[in-house]
Write an enzyme that holds these catalytic residues in place. Structure first.
Site, short mmCIF file in Angstrom:
data_model
loop_
_atom_site.label_atom_id
_atom_site.label_comp_id
_atom_site.label_asym_id
_atom_site.label_seq_id
_atom_site.Cartn_x
_atom_site.Cartn_y
_atom_site.Cartn_z
N HIS A 177 -1.78 0.22 -9.71
CA HIS A 177 -2.53 -1.09 -8.66
C HIS A 177 -2.58 -1.96 -9.32
O HIS A 177 -4.13 -2.15 -9.44
CB HIS A 177 -3.74 -0.33 -8.14
CG HIS A 177 -3.74 -0.52 -6.64
ND1 HIS A 177 -4.14 0.22 -5.63
CD2 HIS A 177 -4.07 -1.75 -6.08
CE1 HIS A 177 -3.96 -1.37 -4.18
NE2 HIS A 177 -4.17 -2.27 -4.97
N ARG B 157 0.97 -1.48 0.44
CA ARG B 157 -0.07 -0.30 0.32
C ARG B 157 0.68 1.03 -0.10
O ARG B 157 2.11 1.53 0.53
CB ARG B 157 -1.05 -0.12 1.35
CG ARG B 157 -1.93 -1.03 0.58
CD ARG B 157 -3.71 -0.85 0.05
NE ARG B 157 -4.89 -1.49 0.15
CZ ARG B 157 -4.69 -2.67 -0.37
NH1 ARG B 157 -4.07 -2.83 -1.34
NH2 ARG B 157 -5.90 -2.92 -0.30
N GLU C 138 -2.66 7.92 -4.06
CA GLU C 138 -3.56 7.43 -4.84
C GLU C 138 -4.50 7.52 -5.81
O GLU C 138 -5.29 7.52 -4.60
CB GLU C 138 -2.92 5.97 -4.09
CG GLU C 138 -3.23 4.42 -5.70
CD GLU C 138 -3.26 3.06 -5.25
OE1 GLU C 138 -4.08 2.36 -5.23
OE2 GLU C 138 -2.42 3.13 -5.02
N1 LIG Z 1 -1.00 -4.30 -5.40
C1 LIG Z 1 -1.33 -5.03 -5.21
O1 LIG Z 1 -2.77 -5.13 -6.24
C2 LIG Z 1 -2.10 -5.83 -3.97
C3 LIG Z 1 -3.10 -6.94 -4.19
C4 LIG Z 1 -3.18 -7.47 -2.78
C5 LIG Z 1 -2.73 -7.42 -1.55
N2 LIG Z 1 -2.11 -5.84 -1.82
C6 LIG Z 1 -1.53 -5.75 -0.45
O2 LIG Z 1 -0.57 -6.70 0.07
C7 LIG Z 1 -0.68 -7.07 1.20
C8 LIG Z 1 -0.24 -8.42 1.82
O3 LIG Z 1 -1.44 -9.39 1.27
P1 LIG Z 1 -0.78 -11.04 1.32
O4 LIG Z 1 -2.43 -11.52 1.13
O5 LIG Z 1 0.78 -11.30 1.32
O6 LIG Z 1 -1.25 -10.81 3.03
P2 LIG Z 1 -1.21 -11.97 3.94
O7 LIG Z 1 -1.36 -11.44 4.67
O8 LIG Z 1 -0.72 -13.56 3.63
O9 LIG Z 1 0.45 -11.59 4.21
C9 LIG Z 1 0.89 -10.31 5.08
C10 LIG Z 1 2.44 -11.07 5.99
O10 LIG Z 1 3.14 -9.57 6.26
C11 LIG Z 1 3.33 -9.78 7.79
N3 LIG Z 1 3.68 -8.80 8.60
C12 LIG Z 1 2.10 -7.71 8.83
N4 LIG Z 1 2.95 -7.16 9.77
C13 LIG Z 1 4.48 -6.85 9.78
C14 LIG Z 1 5.30 -6.31 10.00
N5 LIG Z 1 5.11 -4.97 10.80
N6 LIG Z 1 6.36 -7.21 9.54
C15 LIG Z 1 6.70 -7.78 8.90
N7 LIG Z 1 5.30 -8.38 8.67
C16 LIG Z 1 4.77 -8.50 8.97
C17 LIG Z 1 2.75 -10.80 7.92
O11 LIG Z 1 3.29 -11.93 9.13
C18 LIG Z 1 2.58 -11.66 7.27
O12 LIG Z 1 3.69 -12.78 6.95
C19 LIG Z 1 -2.17 -6.81 1.51
O13 LIG Z 1 -2.52 -6.26 3.48
C20 LIG Z 1 -2.41 -5.49 0.51
O14 LIG Z 1 -2.81 -4.71 1.18
C21 LIG Z 1 -1.80 -5.23 -2.95
O1 LIG Z 2 -5.72 -5.86 -1.64
C1 LIG Z 2 -6.22 -6.19 -2.92
O2 LIG Z 2 -6.54 -6.97 -2.92
C2 LIG Z 2 -5.74 -4.96 -4.25
O3 LIG Z 2 -4.71 -4.21 -3.05
C3 LIG Z 2 -6.82 -5.21 -4.21
O4 LIG Z 2 -7.06 -3.53 -3.39
#
Ligand SMILES: NC(=O)c1ccc[n+]([C@@H]2O[C@H](COP(=O)([O-])OP(=O)(O)OC[C@H]3O[C@@H](n4cnc5c(N)ncnc54)[C@H](O)[C@@H]3O)[C@@H](O)[C@H]2O)c1
Ligand SMILES: O=C(O)[C@H](O)CO
Length: 375
Positions: free
Chosen positions: A336, A288, A317
């Site tokens: 994004h 994010r 954004e």
């Molecule tokens: N760019 C995009 O389109 C897109 C798409 C999906 C997700 N995302 C972002 O990516 C993030 C992660 O998604 P995910 O599916 O891997 O989630 P997830 O819950 O599987 O992974 C999150 C990881 O972050 C770690 N974490 C949390 N706080 C932390 C900290 N302070 N320091 C280090 N590690 C920490 C957790 O332990 C976990 O391993 C989402 O929350 C979202 O914001 C972006």
């Molecule tokens: O968090 C997610 O799933 C993507 O960033 C879409 O918002």
């Protein structure tokens, strides 16, 4: 309401295979052989159904989808009636009867009226936008589930696509001004082989693990942090917790941010932590925008302290036209879109169907959000 996500078109055979990966890979062994990619996590799994015998008729208000997809959802849980409200008014009218709802339907007004609501399925992995909405954090009876991990394979490919654009100078050669010019000098920036370099994955979750797995395939040394202590996956050389960030930052040639946006991670990469990074390192943010202090990043890019940045998310954004980040030639920006792929849609549909089935059957739901932790 948030913008609609692309409508998934599930293929039954592929969905079955993905579901197999869910059961086998959801809690897969983390050392030894490399585990198969998983769809859905059993960690923190919790029952949301207001009865445990699986017979009560329930109502789930779904997000936008094709009629065929709605039928597939209903087939997954015969005791759950699925309705796609055509307007906010219809959602509000149905709110008092709803037991479950897609997060896009959950306006503050809807949540107030939805007194029987026990399950909210977020259409996204990030849930900061939902946790802020009236009542979801505070209402203990509402189980919030998300799309954690679903985007892993597509985003991990996107990370390397963006990164190679800079490290191999591909972006320079593809610029429209240079079409037709056989200009081998390139941008003048150092052309880098990732092999033998070190990547730090900040947030070794669903997405971070897929990034790390690919970095290992590129013969990189892989470091990672995550919030809790767990076994180290075979494709990661060293894994630490959030506290180890400052020790690991100076070791990495590439830092990839894969954390959720929480109170702990907002502004995590600021002037001080950027100053800890190796001179000439690359920063990739697919998490994010607000995880990074944009002004501090611009400073580090303009001064050459960082070799470059790859950003699928920005703060603000959308990034407005004329923003200084657009003008920096050591920055790759995508709007994004890193998770876009048919595979992502299939994985999303599979997770939703499986959670609906579990909801109807009174079984623990997958991908339950820890509301206190914020992800
Ligand atoms: N760019 C995009 O389109 C897109 C798409 C999906 C997700 N995302 C972002 O990516 C993030 C992660 O998604 P995910 O599916 O891997 O989630 P997830 O819950 O599987 O992974 C999150 C990881 O972050 C770690 N974490 C949390 N706080 C932390 C900290 N302070 N320091 C280090 N590690 C920490 C957790 O332990 C976990 O391993 C989402 O929350 C979202 O914001 C972006
Ligand atoms: O968090 C997610 O799933 C993507 O960033 C879409 O918002």
């Amino acid at each position: 309401m948030s913008q609609p996500l692309p409508v998934p078109k599930p293929d039954p055979l592929r969905a079955l295979a993905l579901l197999g990966a869910l059961i086998l890979g959801g809690c897969a062994a983390t050392s030894g052989s490399l585990p198969a990619p998983a769809v859905g996590s059993l960690e923190g799994a919790r029952v949301a159904t207001p009865t445990d015998d699986g017979t009560r008729q329930l109502l789930f208000l779904a997000g936008p989808m094709e009629p065929g997809e709605l039928a597939a959802l209903e087939a997954a849980a015969p005791n759950v009636r699925c309705v796609v409200p055509e307007s906010e008014e219809e959602a509000l009218r149905l709110a008092p009867e709803a037991h479950g709802a897609d997060g896009r339907i959950c306006s503050p007004e809807f949540l107030t009226a939805a007194e029987q609501l026990v399950w909210v399925q977020s259409p996204s992995a990030g849930v900061a936008w939902l946790l802020e909405r009236h009542g979801i954090r505070e209402r203990g009876e509402i189980v919030l589930t998300n799309m954690q991990g679903i985007h892993g394979p597509a985003i991990a490919e996107h990370v390397f696509g963006m990164l190679l654009t800079l490290t191999r100078d591909i972006g320079y050669h593809q610029h429209p001004d240079r079409r037709g010019a056989w200009e081998r000098e390139g941008s003048g920036r150092e052309v880098v082989a990732l092999s033998g370099r070190t990547m730090l994955v900040v947030g070794l979750g669903g997405i971070g693990s897929e990034v790390a797995r690919r970095a290992h395939g590129f013969d990189m040394t892989v470091l990672a942090t995550r919030r809790s202590r767990k076994e180290r996956p075979a494709f990661v050389d060293r894994v630490g917790t959030a506290e180890d960030l400052e020790v690991m930052l100076p070791l990495a040639d590439v830092v990839v941010l894969c954390v959720p946006l929480t109170e702990e991670t907002e502004g995590m990469i600021d002037a001080r932590t950027l100053g800890l990074m190796k001179p000439g390192a690359y920063l990739v943010n697919i998490a994010r925008g607000a995880v990074v202090d944009t002004d501090a990043l611009v400073g580090a890019l303009e001064s050459g302290r960082l070799a470059g940045a790859c950003l699928d998310v920005t703060d603000p954004e959308p990034l407005p036209p004329g923003h200084v980040l657009w003008s920096l030639d050591n920055v790759v920006i995508t709007p994004h879109v890193a998770s876009r792929a048919t595979l992502t849609n299939e994985r999303r549909a599979t997770l939703l169907e499986e959670n609906l089935r579990r909801f109807g059957a009174g079984e623990p739901l997958l991908n339950v959000v820890d509301k206190a932790a914020g992800y």
